[in-house]
Scaffold this active site. Sequence first.
Site, PDB file in Angstrom:
ATOM      1  N   SER A  22      -7.936 -28.704   5.352  1.00  0.00           N
ATOM      2  CA  SER A  22      -8.059 -29.383   6.639  1.00  0.00           C
ATOM      3  C   SER A  22      -9.125 -30.458   6.574  1.00  0.00           C
ATOM      4  CB  SER A  22      -8.444 -28.367   7.724  1.00  0.00           C
ATOM      5  OG  SER A  22      -8.762 -28.994   8.942  1.00  0.00           O
ATOM      6  N   TYR A  62     -14.515 -22.168  11.885  1.00  0.00           N
ATOM      7  CA  TYR A  62     -13.323 -22.772  11.282  1.00  0.00           C
ATOM      8  C   TYR A  62     -13.724 -23.692  10.131  1.00  0.00           C
ATOM      9  CZ  TYR A  62      -8.875 -25.275  10.905  1.00  0.00           C
ATOM     10  OH  TYR A  62      -7.705 -25.826  10.436  1.00  0.00           O
TER      11      TYR A  62
END
Length: 247
Positions: free
Chosen positions: A142, A155
């Site tokens: 990501s 995250y």
Amino acid sequence: MSGILQGKVALVTGASSGIGEATARTLAAEGAKVAIAARRTDRLEALRAELEAGGATVLVLPLDVGDEQAVHAAVASTVETLGSLDILVNSAGLMLLGPVEGADTTDWTRMMDVNVLGLMYMTHAALPHLLRSRGTVVQISSIAARVVGRGSAAYNASKFAVNGFSEGLRQEVTERGVRVVMIEPGTVETELRDHITHAPSKAAIQERVTKIRQLQSADIAEAVRYAVTAPEHATVNEIFIRPTDQA
């Protein structure tokens, strides 16, 4: 079904939706036999019907990647049923945003179990087969592995871990012919943010994405296709792809 991946076998996690589903379609269209893994088997069966109608060979694998024994069984089933394993795409993931202060730490555990340990378990189970086939492992990471944002510390931590693990793996296996690829998307229009349990964080990201043209899952699947179809002597180690509108 013919294509550049004719004769290859791919295993895709998180294949019941989003990037994993789009990747399974793309690899099947290139001629690969595909094992599709996720927890939502009804969606996997629908995808299998679609791909088989187009001439693909498909294996459905009900799977929670956080269950190490189930992971090893899924890899073994793939090799036994489809004959080998040439490509692993680790696409299963969770994005549970929220501040550290006052966090529901069960969100952290869920993310680490899927985003980090699940990816590591899958890679570990698949590696002996990938070494034999001189195959490729693709880690769907990501932008969060590069750009840290307020309210996404856990995250971010999970995706930094993915990149660190993957680079360490690359150094171990690159001279033995295994290619390790990290793909780091920016904002993609998927179900990922639907799982966010912290209401203010969910509202904030929903507002942000209305202001940009988001990437689509097919855009990321195309990046996977590009990486896994590169000549064997070349490895696309990292692809960072984000919406043109994303600052």
